[in-house]
Every structure is written in C-alpha cells, then in structure tokens.
Design a protein around this motif. Structure first.
Motif, short mmCIF file in Angstrom:
data_model
loop_
_atom_site.label_atom_id
_atom_site.label_comp_id
_atom_site.label_asym_id
_atom_site.label_seq_id
_atom_site.Cartn_x
_atom_site.Cartn_y
_atom_site.Cartn_z
N GLN A 177 38.92 0.08 -33.10
CA GLN A 177 38.72 -0.96 -32.09
C GLN A 177 39.52 -2.21 -32.43
O GLN A 177 40.17 -2.81 -31.57
N ALA A 178 39.46 -2.61 -33.69
CA ALA A 178 40.18 -3.80 -34.11
C ALA A 178 41.69 -3.62 -33.94
O ALA A 178 42.39 -4.52 -33.44
N GLU A 179 42.19 -2.46 -34.34
CA GLU A 179 43.61 -2.19 -34.21
C GLU A 179 44.05 -2.27 -32.75
O GLU A 179 45.10 -2.86 -32.43
N GLN A 180 43.26 -1.70 -31.85
CA GLN A 180 43.61 -1.74 -30.43
C GLN A 180 43.63 -3.16 -29.90
O GLN A 180 44.54 -3.55 -29.16
N ILE A 181 42.63 -3.96 -30.27
CA ILE A 181 42.60 -5.35 -29.81
C ILE A 181 43.82 -6.11 -30.31
O ILE A 181 44.49 -6.83 -29.55
N ILE A 182 44.14 -5.95 -31.58
CA ILE A 182 45.25 -6.68 -32.17
C ILE A 182 46.58 -6.28 -31.54
O ILE A 182 47.34 -7.14 -31.06
N LEU A 183 46.86 -5.00 -31.50
CA LEU A 183 48.17 -4.56 -31.03
C LEU A 183 48.33 -4.74 -29.52
O LEU A 183 49.45 -4.92 -29.03
N THR A 189 39.32 -12.42 -39.41
CA THR A 189 39.33 -13.11 -38.12
C THR A 189 40.66 -12.89 -37.43
O THR A 189 41.73 -12.99 -38.06
N PHE A 190 40.58 -12.59 -36.14
CA PHE A 190 41.79 -12.49 -35.32
C PHE A 190 41.58 -13.33 -34.08
O PHE A 190 40.58 -13.17 -33.37
N ALA A 191 42.52 -14.23 -33.83
CA ALA A 191 42.40 -15.13 -32.67
C ALA A 191 43.75 -15.30 -32.01
O ALA A 191 44.81 -15.10 -32.64
N THR A 192 43.73 -15.68 -30.75
CA THR A 192 44.96 -15.97 -30.02
C THR A 192 44.86 -17.35 -29.39
O THR A 192 43.78 -17.81 -29.01
N GLN A 204 38.81 -13.06 -31.18
CA GLN A 204 38.56 -11.72 -30.67
C GLN A 204 37.94 -10.80 -31.72
O GLN A 204 37.32 -9.80 -31.38
N ILE A 205 38.14 -11.14 -32.99
CA ILE A 205 37.58 -10.33 -34.08
C ILE A 205 37.06 -11.28 -35.15
O ILE A 205 37.74 -12.24 -35.53
N ARG A 206 35.84 -10.99 -35.64
CA ARG A 206 35.26 -11.76 -36.74
C ARG A 206 35.00 -10.90 -37.96
O ARG A 206 34.97 -11.41 -39.08
#
Length: 414
Positions: free
Chosen positions: A6-12, A288-291, A275-277
């Motif tokens: 799930q994280a990989e899909q959100i990031i890419l 953490t991943f943010a845009t 989007q990810i914590r």
C-alpha cells in the motif's frame, strides 16, 4: 499502519516525472554518461552509411563464382585494393574482383564478398575454391537503421553503448533531464558531525552522509542541510527553506511518537499532505511521506521522513525512496525495486507481524543467486555489519521462518 505494498503504491503514484519541456538541459557527449535522455534521438545518416564488407576477402559478382568449387574453381582478375576508409575507384566487371578489407566500402558492380580463407591468390588474379551464397558478408546501407528512424528513446539511462550510438550519429549535444535536487537534513540534539569529538550521550550523524551518497548514486543532486536540533522553530525553518528549492526533501529522525518527534506536526503546519505515517515493515516502521503543492511548480514537492536508526534509514531509502527518485528523474522503466529469488545460506526468522528485511550479500553461483546473512546482530542500530550489503532478504507478513537452503525473495540494493 499501511502494508509495504500500500505504501509503495501511494508513493509511486504520487511521483510525477520531470517535465521534458521544462526540465531539460543540453550536455556535451562525454558529460552525458549516467544522465537520462529527455528527447528521442534520430539521425539523417543510414547505418551502415554504405554497403561495406564484413570480412577480409574479395568483392565479386556472384554470377562469376556461383558454380566454383575445388575441382572447378573460378579465377578472377584483381583490379583494385580497397582498405577501410578508402572509396572504391573502379567498377567490377564480369571476370573481375577487388581485394577488400573488413569495413571497406563495396565497389560498384560487386554484390558478394568471398572470404580470403577459401581463395588462392597469384599476382593480380585470385582463384575462388568455394562458391559463396549470394550477398555473403555484405552489410547493406541502412540495414541496421535507415536514416530518420529513432535510434534512442527518451527516458533511458545513457551508458557506454548509448554514448557509442550518439557518437556514431554525430550527436554531440545531448538533451537530458536535469538532475532532481534532494535536500537532506538530520534531526536530533544528540547528533554531531564526524569531525567533532564525541561527548557522553552523543552520536555521529552517519545518516546524512550515507543518504547523500545514495542520492548521488541514484542520479540526483544532494543538498546537505546539516543537523537540525530538536527545536520546532529551527526544524520548521529548515524544512521551509528546503521546500523552496528542492524537488524532494529527506529528513532522518523525529518521525516517531516521542516528545521530541516534531516532523509530522511541522509538515502539517506548512501545508503538507501527510499520506503515510507508519508502514508494517521491519526495520523502518516510523516513516512519513508527504506532498506539498506549489503554484510555481507543475509537480508536487515530495517529503520523506525516515527513521533515525541508521539501518532503518538506509533500508527505507532502498525500499521506498530510491525508486521514487528514479521515477522522478524521468527514467521510463526499471525504476521499480528489483527483486530476485535466491537460496538463503542461513535460516531467517521473524514474528510475522511486519514485512521483515534481513541484510547481507547476494552472490551469483553457477547461474543461481545465493544470499548470505550479514554476521552479527540484525539490529536497526547496528550500522557496522551493514557494510558491503547488496541484498535485503524479505520475509512477508505471516511468514515466520525460511529455512537455510530454501528460496527467498531478495531486494537488490547499492
């Protein structure tokens, strides 16, 4: 807590490659190595440029030698010698031949090359002892690539073979994507730079140097912003500064749930969409991943908040950040993480609750990959045995054991 997939899909999905209309620069041929091609390359030249010989031998008319053999050889008059780089001066007539060398231009009238091993020469004549097939050893004009057809496609990484093609096409100024700029900062009052003496309780900031090296190896430009103390205002100023010039910002530390972990709240206050914590991965759970949207940029600015533990920081970079940088840089393919199946030399154990990564060395033995676990503890704080790592063996969620000599998925890294 998201799964790795799930994280990989959100990031890419969030990563938008650089725009070839806005983010292209011209570099000279020798400076193009390792860069990403931004535009299609064509040439007005045919490849080969003209009919030429693929063999040392004799250029002949096939009609003159079609029936030749050891019992009934054909003897031809040699009217010219054509080395590579010299244009033929004569036309081959019936009963004639030209001595020709590999790469040399075929003379008019000739349609076949007889290799010298099946001939006998005597003065200005040559005897053909074996009939060649029609068109033998002739490389025809445009047979590799006719003029005007694409030679190289955009989105490829330029290496030695591509440099050779560009040079052959006389393309000396190459359109490439600019390198993405990645700002890197470390957080924590306990950190010091490698050139300072350690006091009790302090740690050397290895993350920033390792991450900068990995960013550069991945084809981007690292901008090291140094160590930021555990002070919300100073951290906010540093992140705000980075967002002004960078395509991507990477911080390490400060993304867990402790009293001194300020990154997430600062990102929110600056308008970032978190989007990810956390990810169900070991090591590297607190990620953490943010845009950030920007009115002056077409693509969002990307923020990765990596764990502070050295191994966690590098593992999460290899698994999530490196593919993101590759996609951002304009590479059209092969930016995804690369996995291979390998036979593990050691048993691998986990509690099965998170996707677990074990670091070690990947070797190719008799055509099959083998994975050797790094010696010592597989602790997220044990940076020492991470040296020379080129593979991360993966135990998926729900899997608690892979026995020695069994197959395991291994992520290729470095």
């Amino acid at each position: 807590m998201l799964s790795v997939q799930q994280a990989e899909q959100i990031i890419l999905t969030s990563i938008q490659p650089l725009d070839p209309q806005r983010n292209t620069e011209i570099v000279y041929l020798l400076a193009a190595s390792g860069r990403i091609l931004a535009q299609e390359i064509t040439s007005q030249l045919d490849f080969p440029h003209w009919d030429n010989s693929a063999m040392d031998g004799y250029a002949v008319r096939h009609a003159d030698v079609a029936e030749s053999n050891a019992e009934n050889p054909a003897t031809l008059e040699i009217i010219e010698e054509i080395p590579a780089g010299k244009a033929p001066q004569k036309t081959i007539q019936p009963g004639q031949a030209a001595r020709i060398f590999t790469g040399a231009m075929m003379p008019a009238g000739a349609d076949t090359v007889v290799m010298q091993e099946v001939t006998q020469r005597s003065g200005n004549s040559v005897t053909i002892l074996n009939a060649p097939a029609p068109q033998s050893f002739v490389r025809h004009k445009g047979s590799f690539s006719p003029a005007g057809t694409p030679l190289l496609s955009p989105g490829i990484s330029i290496g030695a073979t591509e440099i050779a093609v560009l040079a052959s096409a006389q393309c000396t100024q190459i359109p490439v994507y600019r390198r993405p700029v990645v700002a890197i900062l470390s957080t924590g009052d306990e950190l010091v730079t490698p050139d300072r003496p350690l006091k009790p309780g302090q740690l050397v900031d290895s993350n920033q140097y390792a991450l900068a090296t990995l960013v550069r190896q991945t084809g981007a430009i690292p901008q090291m912003l140094g160590i930021i103390p555990d002070d919300p205002q100073q951290l906010q100023n540093a992140i705000s500064q980075a967002l002004e010039f960078a395509d991507m910002v990477i911080s390490s530390g400060g993304v867990s749930v402790g009293e001194y972990d300020f990154v997430d709240q600062i990102l929110s206050s600056l308008g970032g969409e978190i989007q990810i914590r956390a990810i169900a991965v070991k090591p590297g759970k607190p990620l953490t991943f943010a845009t950030f949207s920007s009115s002056s940029r077409q693509a969002p600015i990307i923020y990765f908040g990596l764990p502070g533990n050295p191994v966690s920081s590098l593992v999460t970079f290899w698994r999530f950040v490196q593919p993101a940088i590759k996609k951002l840089s304009g590479i059209s393919d092969f930016w995804q993480p690369m996995f291979v199946q390998a036979k593990t030399q050691h048993s691998l154990k986990s509690d099965g609750k998170r996707e677990s990564y074990f670091w070690g060395k990947l070797h190719l033995v008799n055509g099959e990959y083998e994975f050797t676990l790094a010696g010592g503890s597989q602790s997220s704080g044990n940076l020492i045995n991470l040296a020379q790592t080129n593979g991360l063996a993966v135990l998926p969620v729900g899997k608690t054991l892979i026995n020695a000599r069994d197959l395991v998925q291994v992520l290729q890294v470095r």
